[in-house]
Enzyme design. Structure first.
Site, mmCIF file in Angstrom:
data_model
loop_
_atom_site.group_PDB
_atom_site.id
_atom_site.type_symbol
_atom_site.label_atom_id
_atom_site.label_comp_id
_atom_site.label_asym_id
_atom_site.label_seq_id
_atom_site.Cartn_x
_atom_site.Cartn_y
_atom_site.Cartn_z
ATOM 1 N NE ARG A 112 1.270 -0.411 7.919
ATOM 2 C CZ ARG A 112 1.399 -1.725 7.975
ATOM 3 N NH1 ARG A 112 0.932 -2.403 9.007
ATOM 4 N NH2 ARG A 112 1.974 -2.397 7.003
ATOM 5 C CB CYS A 116 8.498 13.830 12.073
ATOM 6 S SG CYS A 116 10.136 14.481 12.435
ATOM 7 C CG ASN A 150 4.550 -3.546 13.654
ATOM 8 O OD1 ASN A 150 4.800 -4.630 14.179
ATOM 9 N ND2 ASN A 150 4.135 -3.431 12.410
ATOM 10 C CD GLU A 151 7.059 -4.716 9.354
ATOM 11 O OE1 GLU A 151 6.470 -3.901 8.628
ATOM 12 O OE2 GLU A 151 7.172 -5.910 9.047
ATOM 13 C CB CYS A 159 10.945 13.125 8.665
ATOM 14 S SG CYS A 159 9.982 14.648 8.797
ATOM 15 C CB CYS A 161 9.726 18.370 9.020
ATOM 16 S SG CYS A 161 10.256 17.658 10.592
ATOM 17 C CD GLU A 307 4.359 -8.572 11.178
ATOM 18 O OE1 GLU A 307 4.237 -8.477 9.941
ATOM 19 O OE2 GLU A 307 4.280 -7.600 11.932
ATOM 20 C CD1 TRP A 315 1.570 -6.805 2.301
ATOM 21 C CD2 TRP A 315 3.276 -6.912 0.853
ATOM 22 N NE1 TRP A 315 2.497 -7.673 2.827
ATOM 23 C CE2 TRP A 315 3.558 -7.751 1.961
ATOM 24 C CE3 TRP A 315 4.210 -6.836 -0.178
ATOM 25 C CZ2 TRP A 315 4.738 -8.504 2.058
ATOM 26 C CZ3 TRP A 315 5.378 -7.577 -0.086
ATOM 27 C CH2 TRP A 315 5.631 -8.399 1.026
ATOM 28 C CG PHE A 357 -8.774 -9.370 -0.196
ATOM 29 C CD1 PHE A 357 -9.804 -10.290 -0.045
ATOM 30 C CD2 PHE A 357 -9.091 -8.097 -0.648
ATOM 31 C CE1 PHE A 357 -11.115 -9.960 -0.353
ATOM 32 C CE2 PHE A 357 -10.398 -7.757 -0.959
ATOM 33 C CZ PHE A 357 -11.423 -8.688 -0.812
ATOM 34 C CG HIS A 358 -1.947 -10.337 4.844
ATOM 35 N ND1 HIS A 358 -1.575 -11.430 5.583
ATOM 36 C CD2 HIS A 358 -0.803 -9.712 4.489
ATOM 37 C CE1 HIS A 358 -0.245 -11.448 5.666
ATOM 38 N NE2 HIS A 358 0.242 -10.421 5.011
#
Ligand code: GAL
Length: 666
Positions: A112, A116, A150-151, A159, A161, A307, A315, A357-358
């Site tokens: 996810r 860039c 999101n975040e 980035c 590039c 959250e 994680w 598994f969260h």
């Protein structure tokens, strides 16, 4: 009204990802949300591929039905713009959307946040999706807030590039106007780095040795700004299509890559994602620090915990669950520090995918078992605290936090690579937290006038203007405590000459002759107010000019030299701390607090964290037993909103227990 959305009381809920489930499950979701007292969910965060299956194909039917169900069941929606993970069709048609690392590796699709920040294709597609969603749902009865992306900066903060390089050059042109000004700011005569044109400049990609520090600093500024430009591109669409609906994007606590002062100025509501580690016995202190920052980012307005994990995350290498009492305590702690809502990742535990598994409010086991009981209980607690929504916190003490200085401090080739701003700030914050002294954060150009005591644990980078403001604050009667290696360089990372910390020398009344970082594992003894303490990590050869000596080194080459000083200046006083005292910084802060007349919120039992929120007629004392053992604590007279019981002078709190005592306005 909570004040942050149209939903009354405190918000309760979490991320809701119905696209991961067959439609039959949705009816159960909304029924159980009601049962748990959930009144607010975030929808659509990772729905781009489902909402827009092709460049000109849209599929909103399922999302209409989800939002319809939420509205029917009285659950408000924080509707996401869904732009955090571009769909496969977009990245295959435009591979240049994928980000490139400093080593030149283009990151692949399949996780996810693969974009860039400077990609025109990405920005255009994201703005188009945001506009399409806003146009469709601006009048929807479920809509209460927009959740942009999101975040930002999660996984990818920069980035390298070609598009990013071009964007960096454009940013530099705006900042410096001509290349001569850039050469001066970057001090490019060092190592023959002089540029003839902006076209010769590249991002600080992998290089043979240390890169130009001002280039690296400007790169950090640029990267924070490039992501902010993505946010602003989406927000502009929302504001145009649906004016008046509050807009947020979820922050990641005290997150180095993004200058949240700049960001928060463009948000209607600050929201934060917080994942303190239940295996860390001190995690609540760092959490409180983050929450105080979130509240401060918009000058004390209520913020939103967007959250947290109901129990374990998925994680960390080892993912400890939260005991139910601790989960409840940590939820109440966010409200104690000014949050007007407690939301979670996520509503229903995923069956598949990287986060299966969260923990979730509704676990794999369903409504049997302990997690669901906790979910329902927390809804009850938050409902009982509804009247706290919209109330504010007043603090006597402010900590100055500057992202520019943070970035510059942690560049390479300094006297010590051990200095980490977050740790330095945290050690001072922990001393205050242990004393239940309320703290705000302020930016370097913030208003200091309302504070009795201002702390600068470290401000390595300081403009002359900031130093002048600190000086006049103290001159006018303020109290300042300044930590080592502050006031060293200007905004271009050029040293202020004439003896460190040159722009603060008058107000602090000291000069530093030499930095003496302490090797790993070693320490330096210091005598402070008659107490023997030790400094680690940092010491200095310090000379007191006009300052009095408050602490002295007691051995080695520094024996007898000043370690901590205090200087009367104008109507006020300024302390300088020339070494890293760890937890013993509290001894210096005690003196400064007393001198400033700054008091704890309440003298509670050890291990009990106390904050106070004030409303028009009432005050609310949060007493949070973080100690993990039962205790008897002094408490104000009033009523505990969580139990309805009257409180007189003392309170019994079980391990991880909490009380919210309502009193007449303090
Ligand atoms: C956050 C993220 C969520 C989820 C969560 C898991 O960083 O915004 O989407 O991944 O972590 O803890």
């Amino acid at each position: 009204m909570s004040g942050i959305t149209r939903v009354p009381g405190l918000l309760y809920g979490g991320d809701y990802n119905p696209e991961q489930w067959p439609e039959e499950v949705w009816a159960e979701d909304v029924r159980l949300m009601r049962e748990a007292g959930v009144n607010f969910v975030t929808v659509g965060v990772f729905s781009w591929a489902r909402l827009q299956p092709g460049p000109d194909e849209w599929d909103f039917g399922w999302f209409d039905r989800v939002l319809g169900l939420l509205a029917e069941h009285g659950v408000a929606a924080d509707i996401a713009t869904a732009t955090a993970s571009p769909p496969a069709w977009l990245v295959r048609a435009h591979p240049e959307v994928l980000p490139v690392t400093a080593d030149g590796v283009r990151l692949e699709f399949g996780s996810r946040q693969h974009y860039c920040p400077s990609s025109a294709v990405y920005r255009h597609a994201a703005a188009r999706l945001a506009r399409t969603i806003a146009s469709r749902y601006r009048d929807h009865p479920a809509l209460a807030m927009w959740h942009v992306h999101n975040e930002y900066g999660d996984h990818v903060t920069e980035c390298f590039c070609e598009a990013s390089a071009a964007d960096f050059r454009r940013w530099l042109r705006d900042r410096y106007g001509d290349v001569a000004a850039l050469n001066a700011a970057w001090a490019t005569d060092f190592w023959s780095q002089r540029y003839g044109t902006f076209e010769e400049i590249e991002p600080p990609r992998a290089a043979p040795g240390p890169v130009n520090p001002t280039q690296a600093l400007d790169w950090r500024r640029f990267c924070s700004g490039a992501l902010l430009a993505c946010y602003l591109g989406e927000k502009a669409q929302l504001d145009e299509v649906a004016p008046g609906v509050p807009v947020t994007t979820n922050f990641m606590s005290m997150f180095k890559p993004l200058d949240y002062w700049t960001w928060a100025a463009h948000e209607d509501v600050v929201s934060d994602d917080a994942y303190p580690d239940p295996a860390d016995p001190d995690a609540h202190v760092g959490a409180a620090m983050n929450y105080d920052l979130m509240r401060s980012l918009k000058g004390g307005r209520p913020w939103l915990l967007m959250e947290q994990a109901p129990s374990a995350v998925s994680w960390r290498p080892v993912n400890a669950p939260k005991p139910p009492a601790l989960a409840r305590l940590w939820s109440l702690q966010t409200v104690a520090h000014g949050a007007d809502g407690v939301l979670h990742f996520q509503w229903r535990a995923s069956r598949a995918g990287a986060e299966k598994f969260h923990s979730a409010l509704l676990p794999h086991r369903g409504t049997a078992g302990r997690q669901w009981a906790s979910t329902v209980a927390l809804g009850g607690d938050l409902a009982r605290l509804a009247e706290v929504a919209g109330t504010r916190i007043a603090s006597d003490v402010a900590i100055v936090l500057d992202w520019n200085s943070w970035w510059a401090l942690e560049l390479d080739d300094h006297p010590s690579a051990r200095l980490r701003l977050r740790d330095l700030v945290a050690s001072w914050y922990a001393a205050l937290a242990g004393r239940n002294v309320g703290v705000d954060f302020v930016p370097p150009d913030g208003d200091l006038a309302g504070y009795r005591l201002v702390l600068a644990p470290n401000l390595y980078l300081m403009s002359d203007a900031t130093a002048a403001r600190f000086t006049s604050y103290v001159d006018g009667g303020g109290r300042l405590v300044c930590g080592f290696f502050s006031g060293i360089v200007d905004e271009h990372d050029h040293v202020h000459l004439g003896g460190y910390p040159a722009p603060l020398r008058d107000v602090l009344g000291v000069v530093v002759d030499e930095f003496r970082p302490v090797p790993d594992g070693a320490s330096v003894p210091v005598s402070l107010g008659g107490r023997a303490v030790t400094a680690t990590m940092w010491s200095e050869w310090l000379e007191a000019l006009t300052a009095e000596v408050a602490g002295t080194y007691t051995s080695g080459e520094l024996d007898g030299r000043p370690a901590v000083t205090r200087n009367a200046y104008g109507e006020g006083r300024a302390w300088y701390v020339g070494c890293h005292l760890g937890g013993e910084i509290g001894l210096v802060l005690d003196e400064a607090l007393a001198d400033a007349g700054a008091r704890p919120v309440l003298d509670a039992a050890p291990g009990v964290e106390v904050t106070r929120r004030d409303g028009p007629g009432n005050s609310y004392y949060f007493l949070l037993n973080q100690a993990g053992r039962e205790c008897e604590t002094p408490a104000p007279d009033g009523v505990d909103l969580l139990t309805g019981a009257a409180v007189r002078r003392t309170l019994h709190l079980p391990p991880y227990g909490a009380a919210v005592v309502k009193t007449a306005r303090a």
